[in-house]
Design a protein around this motif. Structure first.
Motif, PDB file in Angstrom:
ATOM      1  N   UNK A 143      41.297  -5.392   5.411  1.00 49.03           N
ATOM      2  CA  UNK A 143      40.056  -4.818   4.876  1.00 49.03           C
ATOM      3  C   UNK A 143      39.978  -5.062   3.370  1.00 49.03           C
ATOM      4  N   UNK A 202      40.186  -9.373   2.942  1.00 46.74           N
ATOM      5  CA  UNK A 202      39.222 -10.280   3.573  1.00 46.74           C
ATOM      6  C   UNK A 202      38.142  -9.542   4.348  1.00 46.74           C
ATOM      7  N   UNK A 203      37.803  -8.307   3.902  1.00 46.42           N
ATOM      8  CA  UNK A 203      36.776  -7.529   4.608  1.00 46.42           C
ATOM      9  C   UNK A 203      35.392  -8.138   4.429  1.00 46.42           C
ATOM     10  N   UNK A 204      34.475  -7.794   5.343  1.00 48.98           N
ATOM     11  CA  UNK A 204      33.094  -8.282   5.217  1.00 48.98           C
ATOM     12  C   UNK A 204      32.200  -7.057   5.054  1.00 48.98           C
ATOM     13  N   UNK A 205      31.616  -6.931   3.878  1.00 51.80           N
ATOM     14  CA  UNK A 205      30.802  -5.742   3.593  1.00 51.80           C
ATOM     15  C   UNK A 205      29.575  -5.633   4.484  1.00 51.80           C
ATOM     16  N   UNK A 206      29.224  -6.717   5.145  1.00 47.65           N
ATOM     17  CA  UNK A 206      28.060  -6.646   6.031  1.00 47.65           C
ATOM     18  C   UNK A 206      28.436  -6.179   7.436  1.00 47.65           C
ATOM     19  N   UNK A 242      33.063  -1.745   8.136  1.00 43.37           N
ATOM     20  CA  UNK A 242      33.414  -1.569   6.730  1.00 43.37           C
ATOM     21  C   UNK A 242      32.523  -0.517   6.064  1.00 43.37           C
ATOM     22  N   UNK A 243      31.297  -0.384   6.571  1.00 42.41           N
ATOM     23  CA  UNK A 243      30.432   0.688   6.054  1.00 42.41           C
ATOM     24  C   UNK A 243      31.097   2.038   6.363  1.00 42.41           C
ATOM     25  N   UNK A 276      34.315   2.620   6.662  1.00 41.05           N
ATOM     26  CA  UNK A 276      35.446   2.829   5.747  1.00 41.05           C
ATOM     27  C   UNK A 276      34.924   3.396   4.424  1.00 41.05           C
ATOM     28  N   UNK A 277      33.868   2.764   3.919  1.00 46.84           N
ATOM     29  CA  UNK A 277      33.329   3.188   2.621  1.00 46.84           C
ATOM     30  C   UNK A 277      32.747   4.599   2.705  1.00 46.84           C
TER      31      UNK A 277
END
Lengths: 445, 93
Positions: A128, A131-135, A139-140, A142-143
């Motif tokens: 994460x 190499x995470x992908x914010x899209x 991952x949303x 996680x944030x």
């Protein structure tokens, strides 16, 4: 000079901190034993891989994701409810807010580790960061969960400062600890003003964060094209469910602490009646969302969607589906609508059924959609293994353990807010009510 | 507790408190670096840059506000404590 806690007006609130009974140690031992067993099962899972769980193709999410959604939902008991009650200046909130906020902090931690448990290789969580992908909706999550956890912890901690300072002034072995946490609090008007301003800012920030967290959690389902998941109302549906289960969990915790620590003088029947009414409203709202969700699915009759729906209505998950309806709607409505049944035992019973029902709801959302995929795969079946059951029970034990340990170090009911309520509430409420009322026209003339 | 001992004890506590408040800023900076790395990766791979940037624009101010509120309370409470202590000292002298 050190103060004697036994001479305090709110002595019952200090008692759990300074006096420890046999029951505490017995409960601690049992809970630690359960947690140790769960830890052993988890180590076993990491060693042998996810083959020890009931997950398979196509049901690749099981209890861990169900519990993740369930625990994060329960977390809405705390900060959100507390912030709404504070914001609306509901005076009856005073003995409730701390208990609610503690639930959030503990349950978020427990819920947050479930996706990591779900990973066969937990070390891969580090991907994460690199190499995470914010899209990605994952991952949303996680944030938003990190933001909610940070906000909830700050929101729990700041209103605790005056009480921590009181514990510091009582002396004892942990004086250094309370001194460290009290941030030089001396109850001066300037300090009160600073703290009040900070709590007011947090109240406003915390509500949209809490709402967004469960909306974002729903996105991990609704952003896919799986039958039963791809729904626009999933966001609010999840938020309603979360608040619903959160209130139920809060009532259970309050009744337990009331009984164990003899807090009948603080947690009165009226508190439970008010919370019971809130639970009833949430039950009706939950039913409305559930009805809308299935009505649109059945009306459109899209074949894949219908296969999932029938899997729930009459198929292998029918017992869970109708059990959910009974637990979340029929029982709460019966027990919370009639004055005769709306007493503490009835409210407790309704709350327990709601928590069970909401867990069933999470199960019903996760499993049937995966068991009936849109892709040409065979229909799946999911039977949780001993590992999954152990980790589920371990998570519940950790929650109780966390709450018990917290109550050993800090007052579970906000002492300074109770004191403030005693001294000022009646006057403030009187002034407020007078300001709402229209002026007497005759006086003007 | 003697006055000198008390002062030493309180100073030590204050250092630890300052470190603990600094940690929230460490968390904030850590998140900024992490999000920047992810945005950089999305630009590098031509992978929906707009979404990455908008998500980070929503997330970062939240952490910044939380860290600021905590720092505001810390400074506000300690300022008042210092005032009280110097007042006490003046009365003793």
């Amino acid at each position: 000079m050190e103060k004697d806690y036994k001479k305090e007006i709110d002595y019952p609130l200090y008692k759990p901190i300074y006096e420890t009974g046999k029951g505490f140690y017995i409960a601690l031992f049992i809970l630690l034993a359960i947690a140790a067993w769960a830890a052993y099962m988890y180590i076993r899972q990491v060693t042998y891989g996810l083959g020890v769980t009931g997950m398979n193709v196509p049901v690749s999410w099981g209890f861990y994701i169900v519990n993740f959604v369930f625990f994060i939902g329960i977390s809405h008991a705390g900060t959100l409810i507390s912030a709404i009650l504070r914001l609306s200046k509901a005076e009856w909130r005073r003995p409730i807010t701390r208990m609610a906020e503690v639930i959030t902090a503990i349950v978020l931690l427990i819920g947050g580790i479930h996706p990591i448990i779900d990973l066969g290789r937990p070390d891969r969580v580090l991907n994460i960061f690199t190499a995470g992908r914010l899209q990605s909706p994952l991952l949303w999550d996680v944030t938003s969960i990190t933001a909610y956890f940070t906000a909830s912890t700050v929101y729990l901690y700041l209103p605790m400062i005056p009480d921590i300072a009181r514990l510091r002034d009582h002396g004892g072995k942990l004086r250094w600890f309370y001194n460290f946490l009290s941030w030089g609090w001396h109850d001066t008007p300037r300090q009160k003003k600073v703290l009040e301003r900070a709590i007011n800012i947090l109240m406003v920030i915390v509500i949209p964060i809490a709402v967004s967290v469960h909306t974002v959690i729903s996105y991990i389902f609704s952003m896919t094209l799986q039958p039963g998941w791809h729904s626009t109302i999933f966001g609010p549906y999840f938020v309603v469910g979360a608040i619903f289960s959160g209130i139920a969990a809060l009532i259970i915790v309050m009744i337990t602490f009331r009984k164990v620590f003899h807090l009948e003088g603080y947690l009165k029947e009226i508190h439970f009646r008010y919370l019971g009414t809130l639970l009833l409203v949430m039950s009706l709202l939950w039913f409305y969302f559930t009805f809308s969700e299935y009505l649109t699915g059945v009306f459109a009759a899209e074949p894949h969607e219908m296969r999932t729906i029938m899997y729930k209505f009459t198929g292998p998950f029918a017992i869970f589906f109708w059990g959910m309806v009974v637990c979340n709607f029929i029982i709460p409505v019966i027990f919370l609508s009639f004055k005769k049944l709306k007493k503490i035992p009835g409210i407790l019973f309704a709350s327990i059924t709601v928590v069970i029902g909401m867990w069933l709801e999470r199960l019903i959302i996760v499993i049937p959609s995966l068991a009936n995929p849109r892709l040409p795969l065979h229909r799946g079946i999911y039977i949780p293994s001993l590992t999954e059951w152990s980790l589920f029970i371990g998570a519940v034990a950790l929650f109780i353990l966390g709450y018990m340990v917290f109550s050993k170090f800090f007052p579970i009911i906000s002492i300074w807010e109770i004191e403030e309520g005693r001294k000022e509430s009646a006057q403030i409420v009187k002034q407020r009510v007078e300001s709402y009322m229209p002026e007497n026209v005759n006086n003007k003339i | 507790m003697k006055n000198s001992n008390k002062k030493y004890f309180l100073n030590k506590i204050f250092i630890f408190q300052t470190i603990s408040v600094t940690l929230i800023w460490v968390l904030f900076i850590g998140i900024v670096l992490w999000v920047s790395n992810l945005v950089h990766l999305s630009i590098f791979w031509h992978d929906q840059r707009g979404i990455s940037i908008s998500i980070s624009l929503v997330a970062l101010p939240i952490f910044f506000t939380l860290a600021s509120v905590l720092t505001y309370v810390f400074i506000g409470l300690h300022k008042e404590e210092k005032k009280l202590m110097s007042k006490e000292k003046g009365e003793e002298e």
